[in-house]
Design a protein around this motif. Sequence first.
Motif, PDB file in Angstrom:
ATOM      1  N   ARG A   1      -1.678  -6.422   3.116  1.00 32.14           N
ATOM      2  CA  ARG A   1      -0.490  -7.121   3.604  1.00 32.14           C
ATOM      3  C   ARG A   1      -0.881  -8.290   4.514  1.00 32.14           C
ATOM      4  O   ARG A   1      -0.294  -9.376   4.453  1.00 32.14           O
ATOM      5  CB  ARG A   1       0.417  -6.150   4.369  1.00 32.14           C
ATOM      6  CG  ARG A   1       1.821  -6.705   4.606  1.00 32.14           C
ATOM      7  CD  ARG A   1       2.628  -5.751   5.496  1.00 32.14           C
ATOM      8  NE  ARG A   1       2.623  -4.400   4.994  1.00 32.14           N
ATOM      9  CZ  ARG A   1       3.426  -3.936   4.035  1.00 32.14           C
ATOM     10  NH1 ARG A   1       4.294  -4.757   3.475  1.00 32.14           N
ATOM     11  NH2 ARG A   1       3.369  -2.676   3.658  1.00 32.14           N
TER      12      ARG A   1
ATOM     13  N   GLY B   1       6.974 -10.604  -0.292  1.00 26.46           N
ATOM     14  CA  GLY B   1       6.319  -9.856   0.775  1.00 26.46           C
ATOM     15  C   GLY B   1       5.970  -8.434   0.417  1.00 26.46           C
ATOM     16  O   GLY B   1       5.594  -7.636   1.293  1.00 26.46           O
TER      17      GLY B   1
ATOM     18  N   CYS C   1      -0.073 -12.271   3.723  1.00 27.92           N
ATOM     19  CA  CYS C   1       0.676 -13.181   4.598  1.00 27.92           C
ATOM     20  C   CYS C   1      -0.028 -14.527   4.690  1.00 27.92           C
ATOM     21  O   CYS C   1       0.614 -15.586   4.615  1.00 27.92           O
ATOM     22  CB  CYS C   1       0.828 -12.567   5.987  1.00 27.92           C
ATOM     23  SG  CYS C   1       2.045 -11.238   6.080  1.00 27.92           S
TER      24      CYS C   1
END
Length: 395
Positions: free
Chosen positions: A360, A310, A364
């Motif tokens: 980001r 992540g 995801c």
Amino acid sequence: MMSKKYSIGLCGLSFCSPNLGCSALAYAFRKLLIDIFKNDNVQLKIVVFSNVDSKDYVVTSEKWVSEELIRYSFKKINSIKLAKAKIEECDVVFDFTEGDSFSDIYGLKRFALTSFFKFVTIKKDGCLVLGPQTYGPFKNKHVRKMAKWLISSADRVYARDKKSAKLVESITGIKAITTTDVAFALPKDQVQIDGCGRPSFGLNVSGLLWTGGYTESNQFGLSVNYREYIKRLIPEIIERGYNVHLIPHVVGDMYPECDSPICKELSEQYEHCILAPDFVSPMQAKGYISNMDVFSGARMHATIGAFSSGVVTLPFAYSPKFEGLYESIGYPYLIDGRKLSTDEAVALTLKYLDETEKLREAQCKALEKASQNLGAFSADLKDWFNRFILATDKD
């Protein structure tokens, strides 16, 4: 009910390599393989064929799984004879060619050596599965011919990206099963770092690119001056308020392969630079990397370690494998060292650094796609085992 016993050989997977990317691939696939068999009343034997010292091998905790490491050297004929005999004892042999070495990009010798166990398995009428990997490029016509025969002779062919699958089909007519890199499934250790009150930017500097490849003459055809790119990038990142963690992913001091010497050298030249240790396992490395706020690197499995944790990730692409892998999961934010100028590469990296929330969000979605691909791979492999391996009565 008596449990069945199966012996599975693993080739082209280096569990104890100083290249932690190769080790990441190995441990991640072992985890997936064990998960596949977990509830099937099976006694599983994993036979690992390795040409490096195995003293740091991390043994699985599963009691129903036994492991045997076969150490071989092409300079020792008896070790090769033993390895060939062990190949014959395996019900199935998986070969991953270190993920990206089924190609002549690293030279003809490496292609020949990494093809050896494929050849042995096929000639002994063994069951060969080509694990998810990159195929090509095959610039040499003789390499291309041999690659065609090896792929066509395999019992199952998986590719880790669509570009590789298209290449396989173009030279063999075989539709490879497309999944993703199994290293996305690698577990991580818990590793603590000292943040020193500043956000952390992880930077993997490739010793191989720094020296110009094995030939030391821009072997990979970069349009970016890699040394200049790194030297210009580090001060810019520090200026933006980050600590720069220099993280080797090929550890040790072997020239020109290893990252550790240049990472150490650079860490001594700049304030707010922190040198990561030489990790003994890819799980340790991933644990450290997972603490970063942003990560960039030229070792693909270092970027996968960040991506799957992540951490906002900016891969520096030096070969088509990057583009193939990340585009297949819908993540286009690469710094292409083969197409951009040095100025463009620095500017694009900093632009991405200013757009971390946008990246980001894309990441995801890409991680979800990678997870789906891995799930489909495990399901397909399970089904294949049921039909071709587990259906065999070996009592």
